[in-house]
Design an enzyme around this catalytic site. Structure first.
Site, mmCIF file in Angstrom:
data_model
loop_
_atom_site.group_PDB
_atom_site.id
_atom_site.type_symbol
_atom_site.label_atom_id
_atom_site.label_comp_id
_atom_site.label_asym_id
_atom_site.label_seq_id
_atom_site.Cartn_x
_atom_site.Cartn_y
_atom_site.Cartn_z
ATOM 1 N N TYR A 1 0.823 -1.222 0.000
ATOM 2 C CA TYR A 1 0.000 0.000 0.000
ATOM 3 C C TYR A 1 0.854 1.268 0.000
ATOM 4 C CZ TYR A 1 -3.838 -3.048 1.666
ATOM 5 O OH TYR A 1 -4.762 -4.031 1.829
ATOM 6 N N LYS B 1 1.124 -6.591 5.927
ATOM 7 C CA LYS B 1 1.025 -7.810 5.120
ATOM 8 C C LYS B 1 2.274 -8.050 4.275
ATOM 9 C CE LYS B 1 -3.871 -6.626 4.711
ATOM 10 N NZ LYS B 1 -3.908 -5.178 4.435
ATOM 11 N N HIS C 1 -0.481 -11.801 2.199
ATOM 12 C CA HIS C 1 -1.448 -10.925 1.518
ATOM 13 C C HIS C 1 -2.353 -11.677 0.536
ATOM 14 C CE1 HIS C 1 -1.971 -6.406 0.452
ATOM 15 N NE2 HIS C 1 -3.091 -7.055 0.268
HETATM 16 N N1 LIG Z 1 -6.329 -7.891 2.050
HETATM 17 C C1 LIG Z 1 -6.665 -7.382 0.894
HETATM 18 O O1 LIG Z 1 -6.398 -7.958 -0.155
HETATM 19 C C2 LIG Z 1 -7.389 -6.077 0.856
HETATM 20 C C3 LIG Z 1 -8.033 -5.669 -0.326
HETATM 21 C C4 LIG Z 1 -8.722 -4.460 -0.319
HETATM 22 C C5 LIG Z 1 -8.757 -3.686 0.836
HETATM 23 N N2 LIG Z 1 -8.112 -4.081 1.966
HETATM 24 C C6 LIG Z 1 -8.123 -3.261 3.205
HETATM 25 O O2 LIG Z 1 -9.460 -2.894 3.498
HETATM 26 C C7 LIG Z 1 -9.546 -1.479 3.570
HETATM 27 C C8 LIG Z 1 -10.923 -0.987 3.150
HETATM 28 O O3 LIG Z 1 -11.227 -1.384 1.839
HETATM 29 P P1 LIG Z 1 -11.205 -0.376 0.594
HETATM 30 O O4 LIG Z 1 -10.262 0.735 0.868
HETATM 31 O O5 LIG Z 1 -10.987 -1.219 -0.605
HETATM 32 O O6 LIG Z 1 -12.698 0.164 0.468
HETATM 33 P P2 LIG Z 1 -13.807 0.777 1.447
HETATM 34 O O7 LIG Z 1 -13.247 1.005 2.807
HETATM 35 O O8 LIG Z 1 -15.014 -0.084 1.320
HETATM 36 O O9 LIG Z 1 -14.134 2.163 0.764
HETATM 37 C C9 LIG Z 1 -13.234 3.239 0.814
HETATM 38 C C10 LIG Z 1 -13.819 4.415 0.029
HETATM 39 O O10 LIG Z 1 -15.048 4.847 0.618
HETATM 40 C C11 LIG Z 1 -14.987 6.231 0.904
HETATM 41 N N3 LIG Z 1 -15.728 6.411 2.177
HETATM 42 C C12 LIG Z 1 -15.343 5.962 3.396
HETATM 43 N N4 LIG Z 1 -16.285 6.236 4.326
HETATM 44 C C13 LIG Z 1 -17.282 6.895 3.678
HETATM 45 C C14 LIG Z 1 -18.508 7.449 4.101
HETATM 46 N N5 LIG Z 1 -18.911 7.371 5.379
HETATM 47 N N6 LIG Z 1 -19.297 8.058 3.170
HETATM 48 C C15 LIG Z 1 -18.903 8.137 1.877
HETATM 49 N N7 LIG Z 1 -17.744 7.625 1.420
HETATM 50 C C16 LIG Z 1 -16.932 7.007 2.311
HETATM 51 C C17 LIG Z 1 -13.522 6.582 1.008
HETATM 52 O O11 LIG Z 1 -13.309 7.937 0.646
HETATM 53 P P3 LIG Z 1 -12.268 8.945 1.388
HETATM 54 O O12 LIG Z 1 -11.067 8.172 1.818
HETATM 55 O O13 LIG Z 1 -11.947 9.918 0.310
HETATM 56 O O14 LIG Z 1 -13.013 9.566 2.525
HETATM 57 C C18 LIG Z 1 -12.918 5.622 -0.013
HETATM 58 O O15 LIG Z 1 -13.023 6.159 -1.326
HETATM 59 C C19 LIG Z 1 -8.405 -1.012 2.663
HETATM 60 O O16 LIG Z 1 -8.098 0.359 2.848
HETATM 61 C C20 LIG Z 1 -7.329 -1.968 3.073
HETATM 62 O O17 LIG Z 1 -6.771 -1.571 4.319
HETATM 63 C C21 LIG Z 1 -7.449 -5.282 1.994
#
Ligand SMILES: NC(=O)c1ccc[n+]([C@@H]2O[C@H](COP(=O)([O-])OP(=O)(O)OC[C@H]3O[C@@H](n4cnc5c(N)ncnc54)[C@H](OP(=O)(O)O)[C@@H]3O)[C@@H](O)[C@H]2O)c1
Ligand SMILES: *[C@@H]1O[C@H](CO)[C@@H](O)[C@H](O)[C@H]1NC(C)=O
Ligand SMILES: *[C@@H]1O[C@H](CO)[C@@H](O)[C@H](O)[C@H]1NC(C)=O
Ligand SMILES: *[C@@H]1O[C@H](CO)[C@@H](O)[C@H](O)[C@H]1NC(C)=O
Length: 335
Positions: A80, A109, A142
Site C-alpha cells: 500500500y 502484510k 497478503h
Molecule cells: N487484504 C486485501 O487484499 C485487501 C483488499 C482491499 C482492501 N483491503 C483493506 O481494506 C480497507 C478498506 O477497503 P477499501 O479501501 O478497498 O474500500 P472501502 O473502505 O469499502 O471504501 C473506501 C472508500 O469509501 C470512501 N468512504 C469511506 N467512508 C465513507 C462514508 N462514510 N461516506 C462516503 N464515502 C466514504 C472513502 O473515501 P475517502 O477516503 O476519500 O473519505 C474511499 O473512497 C483497505 O483500505 C485496506 O486496508 C485489503
C-alpha cells in the site's frame, strides 16, 4: 486505604464509560491476543490498472483523527505504501500522550514477491523499518499466490510461506499471524500442515459478498475475520461497471438509516459488525472517519438484518490472478 480503592474504582468506572462511547469491544484471538472489533483501512486503491498515488500527509492525518475518534486497529500492507505514514500517525499520538504503543493494534502484510520461507522475516523487517516499530500485532500473507518481481508467478506453496510466518512470530517480530484472500480449502490445507493456526483471516465482506460459508468455517476454527472493502459497490463513483446494487441512495437502505437516525454507510458497517466481522473502512476524510466508527449505540432489528442479508449475490470486487492454481475461487467446491 479503603476509600482510596473506592475512589480509584469510581474514577475507573468514569473513564470506562467515557472511553466506551466510540470504543469498539475487542475479541480474543486463538493465540490469546486481543484484536479491536473495528479498524481503519489505509489503502489508497486502484484506478483502472494502476495504484493510486499515496498522499502521505493525508494518510498520517487520517490515522491521528482516527485515534482521536476511538480507532485502535490499523490495517496497512507493504504494497500500500502507507506503512510509513501509519507509523508516523501512531508515533505522533504516542508522543502527545494520547495512547501507548500497546493500546494500538497494527496489521501489515507480506507482499507476493517474498513467498519463499527465508524471504518472510527480511520482508517483515523492512515493513517494521518503514513503520518505525519493533513489532507489529498482526502479519498476514497478503494473497495465497506468489509472483516474482519480474512478473512470473511464483508457485511456492503457501504452506512453505507459512513456515516463514511462524519464524517471524517466534522471533517476536509479530504477535499474531494470519492470512488474507484464502478460501476454506486453503485454510484447511494450511492448518493441517502446521502446529500454528492462522489467528485472523482477512477477506472481502460487504453487502454483495457476505461469505456465509467462509464465516462459518472461520467461526468453527476460531479464526477472527477482518472484512475488507466493507462498502463494496455502495458508492456510485467506486462501483465497477455492471456491479450489483444497492447504492447509497437505495430507498430501503435510506429507510433503515432514517429509522435509527444513522447514515447508510453506518447501517452497512453495523450489519457487518453484527455478522461477527471486523470492518476496516478506509477514509482520509475527518467527518467520515468519525461517522464510520459511530455505530455502537444502536441495534438493527431482525427484520432489517434479514433485508440486508438479501443483498448477498457473492459478487467479488477483486479479481486479480485468476490464472494461478491458487486463485480464490478454485478448489472452492470442498466447502
Ligand atoms: N487484504 C486485501 O487484499 C485487501 C483488499 C482491499 C482492501 N483491503 C483493506 O481494506 C480497507 C478498506 O477497503 P477499501 O479501501 O478497498 O474500500 P472501502 O473502505 O469499502 O471504501 C473506501 C472508500 O469509501 C470512501 N468512504 C469511506 N467512508 C465513507 C462514508 N462514510 N461516506 C462516503 N464515502 C466514504 C472513502 O473515501 P475517502 O477516503 O476519500 O473519505 C474511499 O473512497 C483497505 O483500505 C485496506 O486496508 C485489503
Ligand atoms: C481509466 O481509463 C480510461 C481509459 O484509458 C480513462 O478515460 C479514465 O479517465 C481512467 N479513469 C481513471 C479514474 O483514471
Ligand atoms: C523471474 O524471477 C525468478 C526468480 O528470481 C526466476 O526464477 C525466473 O526465471 C525469472 N523469470 C523470467 C522470465 O525472467
Ligand atoms: C440524529 O443524529 C445527529 C447526528 O449524529 C444528531 O446531531 C442528532 O441530535 C440526532 N437526532 C436525534 C433526534 O437523536
Amino acid at each position: 486505604m479503603f476509600s482510596n480503592i473506592l475512589v480509584t474504582h469510581f474514577y475507573l468506572a468514569i473513564v470506562c464509560v467515557y472511553a466506551s462511547k466510540n470504543q469498539p469491544p475487542t475479541y480474543q484471538l486463538n493465540d490469546g491476543r486481543h484484536i479491536p472489533s473495528f479498524g481503519l483501512g489505509t489503502w489508497f486503491g486502484v484506478s483502472n490498472t494502476s495504484f493510486n498515488p499515496v498522499d502521505e500527509e493525508a494518510s498520517e492525518r487520517a490515522v491521528g483523527w482516527a485515534i482521536d475518534a476511538g480507532y485502535r486497529l490499523f490495517d496497512t500492507a507493504f504494497i500500500y505504501g502507507t506503512e510509513k505514514s501509519v507509523g508516523r500517525g501512531v508515533k505522533r499520538k504516542i508522543s502527545e500522550g494520547v495512547i501507548k504503543r500497546e493500546d494500538v493494534f497494527i496489521c501489515t502484510k507480506l507482499w507476493v514477491d517474498s513467498y519463499g520461507r527465508a524471504a518472510v522475516v527480511p520482508a517483515l523487517r523492512k515493513s517494521l523499518e518503514a513503520l518505525d516499530l519493533d513489532y507489529v500485532d498482526l502479519y498476514l500473507i497478503h494473497f495465497p499466490i506468489g509472483q516474482f518481481a519480474n512478473g512470473t508467478l511464483d508457485l511456492t506453496d503457501y504452506r512453505e510461506t507459512w513456515q516463514g510466518m511462524v519464524d517471524a512470530k517466534r522471533r517476536g517480530l509479530t504477535h499474531s499471524i494470519g492470512v488474507a484472500n484464502f478460501n476454506a480449502h486453503m485454510m484447511d490445507r494450511l492448518i493441517k500442515s502446521s502446529c500454528v493456526k492462522p489467528a485472523v483471516a482477512q477477506i472481502e465482506v460487504n453487502l454483495n459478498i457476505q461469505q456465509p460459508s467462509l464465516l462459518h468455517y472461520c467461526c468453527q476454527h476460531d479464526i477472527a475475520v477482518m472484512g475488507y472493502t466493507p462498502f463494496g459497490s455502495l458508492f456510485p463513483e467506486r462501483a465497477l461497471p455492471g456491479a450489483p446494487g444497492p447504492r447509497v441512495d437505495d430507498p430501503l437502505l435510506r429507510q433503515i438509516a432514517a429509522a435509527h437516525n444513522k447514515t447508510v454507510p453506518q447501517i452497512v458497517l453495523r450489519y457487518l459488525y453484527d455478522l461477527g466481522v471486523i470492518p476496516i473502512p478506509k477514509s482520509i476524510t475527518k467527518s467520515r472517519i468519525e461517522e464510520n466508527i459511530d455505530i455502537f449505540d444502536f441495534d438493527l432489528s431482525p427484520e432489517e438484518s434479514i433485508a440486508l442479508g438479501g443483498y448477498d449475490v457473492n459478487y467479488r470486487s477483486g479479481k486479480i490472478w485468476s490464472d494461478s492454481p491458487y486463485y480464490l475461487t478454485k478448489q472452492f467446491t470442498s466447502k
